[in-house]
Motif scaffolding. Structure first.
Motif, PDB file in Angstrom:
ATOM      1  N   LEU A  69       0.897  -1.107  -0.089  1.00  0.00           N
ATOM      2  CA  LEU A  69       0.067  -0.034  -0.087  1.00  0.00           C
ATOM      3  C   LEU A  69       0.954   1.282  -0.085  1.00  0.00           C
ATOM      4  O   LEU A  69       0.586   2.080  -0.713  1.00  0.00           O
ATOM      5  CB  LEU A  69      -0.846   0.027   1.286  1.00  0.00           C
ATOM      6  CG  LEU A  69      -2.214   0.802   1.117  1.00  0.00           C
ATOM      7  CD1 LEU A  69      -3.328   0.191   0.137  1.00  0.00           C
ATOM      8  CD2 LEU A  69      -3.129   0.818   2.318  1.00  0.00           C
ATOM      9  N   TYR A  70       1.994   1.178   0.741  1.00  0.00           N
ATOM     10  CA  TYR A  70       2.842   2.293   0.792  1.00  0.00           C
ATOM     11  C   TYR A  70       3.310   2.639  -0.767  1.00  0.00           C
ATOM     12  O   TYR A  70       3.463   3.685  -1.021  1.00  0.00           O
ATOM     13  CB  TYR A  70       3.889   2.205   1.845  1.00  0.00           C
ATOM     14  CG  TYR A  70       4.933   3.062   2.038  1.00  0.00           C
ATOM     15  CD1 TYR A  70       4.617   4.480   2.366  1.00  0.00           C
ATOM     16  CD2 TYR A  70       6.175   3.084   1.943  1.00  0.00           C
ATOM     17  CE1 TYR A  70       5.588   5.568   2.566  1.00  0.00           C
ATOM     18  CE2 TYR A  70       7.196   4.235   2.081  1.00  0.00           C
ATOM     19  CZ  TYR A  70       6.930   5.339   2.346  1.00  0.00           C
ATOM     20  OH  TYR A  70       7.701   6.138   2.303  1.00  0.00           O
ATOM     21  N   ALA A  71       3.795   1.595  -1.079  1.00  0.00           N
ATOM     22  CA  ALA A  71       4.533   1.710  -2.708  1.00  0.00           C
ATOM     23  C   ALA A  71       3.490   2.154  -3.577  1.00  0.00           C
ATOM     24  O   ALA A  71       3.938   3.023  -4.329  1.00  0.00           O
ATOM     25  CB  ALA A  71       4.855   0.396  -3.179  1.00  0.00           C
ATOM     26  N   ALA A  72       2.221   2.035  -3.355  1.00  0.00           N
ATOM     27  CA  ALA A  72       1.305   2.462  -4.162  1.00  0.00           C
ATOM     28  C   ALA A  72       0.817   3.946  -3.989  1.00  0.00           C
ATOM     29  O   ALA A  72       0.404   4.654  -4.951  1.00  0.00           O
ATOM     30  CB  ALA A  72      -0.104   1.646  -4.195  1.00  0.00           C
ATOM     31  N   ALA A  73       0.931   4.418  -2.624  1.00  0.00           N
ATOM     32  CA  ALA A  73       0.688   5.955  -2.249  1.00  0.00           C
ATOM     33  C   ALA A  73       1.765   6.264  -1.319  1.00  0.00           C
ATOM     34  O   ALA A  73       1.133   6.634  -0.227  1.00  0.00           O
ATOM     35  CB  ALA A  73      -0.667   5.899  -1.861  1.00  0.00           C
ATOM     36  N   PRO A  74       3.147   6.739  -1.627  1.00  0.00           N
ATOM     37  CA  PRO A  74       3.751   7.066  -0.378  1.00  0.00           C
ATOM     38  C   PRO A  74       3.618   8.217   0.024  1.00  0.00           C
ATOM     39  O   PRO A  74       4.104   8.741   1.067  1.00  0.00           O
ATOM     40  CB  PRO A  74       5.050   6.948  -1.416  1.00  0.00           C
ATOM     41  CG  PRO A  74       4.849   6.884  -2.752  1.00  0.00           C
ATOM     42  CD  PRO A  74       3.698   6.318  -2.927  1.00  0.00           C
ATOM     43  N   ASP A  75       2.810   9.099  -0.724  1.00  0.00           N
ATOM     44  CA  ASP A  75       2.560  10.519  -0.556  1.00  0.00           C
ATOM     45  C   ASP A  75       1.443  10.329   0.678  1.00  0.00           C
ATOM     46  O   ASP A  75       1.290  11.511   1.212  1.00  0.00           O
ATOM     47  CB  ASP A  75       1.807  11.476  -1.453  1.00  0.00           C
ATOM     48  CG  ASP A  75       0.817  10.749  -2.013  1.00  0.00           C
ATOM     49  OD1 ASP A  75       0.672   9.443  -2.443  1.00  0.00           O
ATOM     50  OD2 ASP A  75      -0.286  11.491  -2.544  1.00  0.00           O
ATOM     51  N   LEU A  76       0.685   9.465   0.462  1.00  0.00           N
ATOM     52  CA  LEU A  76      -0.489   9.326   1.665  1.00  0.00           C
ATOM     53  C   LEU A  76      -0.160   8.507   2.711  1.00  0.00           C
ATOM     54  O   LEU A  76      -0.621   8.654   3.914  1.00  0.00           O
ATOM     55  CB  LEU A  76      -1.786   8.854   0.743  1.00  0.00           C
ATOM     56  CG  LEU A  76      -2.999   8.761   1.024  1.00  0.00           C
ATOM     57  CD1 LEU A  76      -3.720  10.295   1.336  1.00  0.00           C
ATOM     58  CD2 LEU A  76      -3.998   7.883   0.357  1.00  0.00           C
ATOM     59  N   VAL A  77       0.011   7.184   2.418  1.00  0.00           N
ATOM     60  CA  VAL A  77       0.122   5.958   3.474  1.00  0.00           C
ATOM     61  C   VAL A  77       1.487   6.363   4.450  1.00  0.00           C
ATOM     62  O   VAL A  77       2.483   6.586   4.188  1.00  0.00           O
ATOM     63  CB  VAL A  77       0.236   4.632   2.576  1.00  0.00           C
ATOM     64  CG1 VAL A  77       0.399   3.659   3.473  1.00  0.00           C
ATOM     65  CG2 VAL A  77      -1.067   4.313   1.903  1.00  0.00           C
ATOM     66  N   VAL A  78       1.056   6.167   5.612  1.00  0.00           N
ATOM     67  CA  VAL A  78       2.050   6.170   6.820  1.00  0.00           C
ATOM     68  C   VAL A  78       2.063   4.718   7.359  1.00  0.00           C
ATOM     69  O   VAL A  78       1.122   4.201   8.004  1.00  0.00           O
ATOM     70  CB  VAL A  78       1.553   7.151   7.921  1.00  0.00           C
ATOM     71  CG1 VAL A  78       2.435   7.274   9.070  1.00  0.00           C
ATOM     72  CG2 VAL A  78       1.445   8.604   7.250  1.00  0.00           C
ATOM     73  N   PRO A  79       3.577   4.209   6.949  1.00  0.00           N
ATOM     74  CA  PRO A  79       3.374   2.803   7.449  1.00  0.00           C
ATOM     75  C   PRO A  79       3.752   2.408   9.097  1.00  0.00           C
ATOM     76  O   PRO A  79       4.721   3.149   9.509  1.00  0.00           O
ATOM     77  CB  PRO A  79       4.601   2.024   6.664  1.00  0.00           C
ATOM     78  CG  PRO A  79       5.330   3.385   6.451  1.00  0.00           C
ATOM     79  CD  PRO A  79       4.467   4.746   6.333  1.00  0.00           C
ATOM     80  N   GLU A  80       3.158   1.403   9.846  1.00  0.00           N
ATOM     81  CA  GLU A  80       3.624   1.017  10.950  1.00  0.00           C
ATOM     82  C   GLU A  80       3.743  -0.367  11.034  1.00  0.00           C
ATOM     83  O   GLU A  80       3.112  -1.036  10.191  1.00  0.00           O
ATOM     84  CB  GLU A  80       2.593   1.669  12.179  1.00  0.00           C
ATOM     85  CG  GLU A  80       1.327   0.895  12.223  1.00  0.00           C
ATOM     86  CD  GLU A  80       0.539   1.116  13.258  1.00  0.00           C
ATOM     87  OE1 GLU A  80       0.881   1.444  14.483  1.00  0.00           O
ATOM     88  OE2 GLU A  80      -0.836   1.237  13.199  1.00  0.00           O
ATOM     89  N   LEU A 265       2.747  11.637  13.288  1.00  0.00           N
ATOM     90  CA  LEU A 265       2.924  10.518  12.598  1.00  0.00           C
ATOM     91  C   LEU A 265       3.457  10.545  10.976  1.00  0.00           C
ATOM     92  O   LEU A 265       3.473   9.519  10.394  1.00  0.00           O
ATOM     93  CB  LEU A 265       1.739   9.625  12.729  1.00  0.00           C
ATOM     94  CG  LEU A 265       0.966   9.434  13.809  1.00  0.00           C
ATOM     95  CD1 LEU A 265      -0.272   8.787  13.691  1.00  0.00           C
ATOM     96  CD2 LEU A 265       1.782   8.228  14.606  1.00  0.00           C
ATOM     97  N   ARG A 266       3.863  11.777  10.994  1.00  0.00           N
ATOM     98  CA  ARG A 266       4.212  11.956   9.238  1.00  0.00           C
ATOM     99  C   ARG A 266       5.649  11.475   9.200  1.00  0.00           C
ATOM    100  O   ARG A 266       6.125  11.075   7.869  1.00  0.00           O
ATOM    101  CB  ARG A 266       3.855  13.447   8.817  1.00  0.00           C
ATOM    102  CG  ARG A 266       3.783  13.744   7.671  1.00  0.00           C
ATOM    103  CD  ARG A 266       3.352  12.585   6.602  1.00  0.00           C
ATOM    104  NE  ARG A 266       1.904  12.611   6.196  1.00  0.00           N
ATOM    105  CZ  ARG A 266       1.256  11.986   5.450  1.00  0.00           C
ATOM    106  NH1 ARG A 266       1.810  10.885   4.848  1.00  0.00           N
ATOM    107  NH2 ARG A 266       0.088  11.917   5.307  1.00  0.00           N
ATOM    108  N   THR A 267       6.531  11.670  10.112  1.00  0.00           N
ATOM    109  CA  THR A 267       8.111  11.581  10.110  1.00  0.00           C
ATOM    110  C   THR A 267       8.294  10.050  10.154  1.00  0.00           C
ATOM    111  O   THR A 267       8.209   9.682  10.948  1.00  0.00           O
ATOM    112  CB  THR A 267       8.659  12.488  10.734  1.00  0.00           C
ATOM    113  OG1 THR A 267       8.118  13.559  10.761  1.00  0.00           O
ATOM    114  CG2 THR A 267      10.344  12.504  10.520  1.00  0.00           C
TER     115      THR A 267
END
Ligand SMILES: [Zn+2]
Length: 269
Positions: A69-80, A265-267
């Motif tokens: 999901l992060y690869a599909a939308a790195p501007d949007l998705v915040v991974p944990e 959570l953005r960084t």
């Protein structure tokens, strides 16, 4: 000329309406293996964008879903990083030593903002795997997204008084209990996923209002897509959140809606 201007205004109108809509940072999204079967990453991202999300905090069993999901939308998705590899791990993970090398390997390979969401109650917070998770979070500068009771939460704070904890579902505790713990721990935040007691209709209850006004920087909303089908509920949940948040002062509503999530959570680390 007038007609042309009217046409331009007409065409511009939908985006104007959209921009005026309160953005939402959804701090509780899972994209686990059974959700990938239901929605591919592009379809999942389309739902997140349709909901007007500024960001979703995403974790999954296994972490592969989060990475897709992060690869599909790195501007949007915040991974944990969730310590589960399969759906059933939530009841066994604390007694499974293989969780530790799994986490270490993922942390060496990818960037995250948090470890979680994981489930822990009471004295289980003293188990070896949980202690190591607390150390790893400290070492990597990550938050802990903890689903559990106040006892487990306090045990984690005793292990690392500097820990930053995002308390899933605000522990399903009463607003006054959440407020007491926030007074005690300055690095405690809480999501409101799967709760509706904060408002009756669109009116925020007096107890929650007091708590939100005392700690406007500590709360976030969240859907919790704990089953794949709940992915279709994300836009509706964003609308539900906007409705009760409108009953709070504008600056408080904006913080709970998205500013706290963006700030905390953005960084990636
Ligand atoms: Zn969850």
């Amino acid at each position: 000329m007038v007609r042309a201007l009217a046409l331009i205004l007409f065409l511009a109108a939908p985006s104007v309406v959209l921009a005026a809509e309160l953005p939402i940072f959804d701090a509780h999204i899972h994209y686990s293996h059974d959700a990938w079967d239901l929605l591919n990453p592009q379809e999942a991202v389309a739902i997140l964008r349709k909901a007007g999300l500024k960001g979703p905090l995403v974790s999954s069993s296994s972490d592969e879903g989060t990475q897709r999901l992060y690869a599909a939308a790195p501007d949007l998705v915040v991974p944990e990083l969730r310590p589960y590899r399969r759906r059933g791990d939530l009841s066994t993970w604390l007694r499974d030593d293989t969780v530790i090398p799994y986490l270490e390997e993922r942390l060496a390979k990818y960037k995250y903002v948090a470890i979680g969401e994981f489930h822990v109650y009471g004295a289980d917070a003293e188990l070896r795997v949980m202690r190591r998770v607390v150390e790893l979070a400290k070492q990597h500068g990550l938050l802990l997204h903890l689903h559990g009771d106040a006892d487990a939460l306090e045990r984690v704070f005793r292990q690392d008084p500097g820990a930053r904890i995002l308390w899933a579902h605000s522990g399903f505790e009463s607003p006054s209990r959440v407020r007491d713990l926030m007074r005690k721990y300055r690095t405690l935040w809480a999501d409101l996923a799967v709760r509706s007691d904060q408002a009756s209709g669109d009116k925020v209850t007096p107890e929650w209002r007091e708590t939100f006004l005392e700690f406007p920087d500590r709360f976030m909303v969240g859907t919790d897509t704990f089953t794949p089908e709940r992915w279709h509920y994300i836009p509706e949940h964003a609308s539900f959140s906007r409705a009760w948040l409108a009953d709070l002062p504008k600056d408080v509503a904006e913080r709970i809606a998205y500013r706290n999530g963006e700030a905390l959570l953005r960084t990636l680390k």
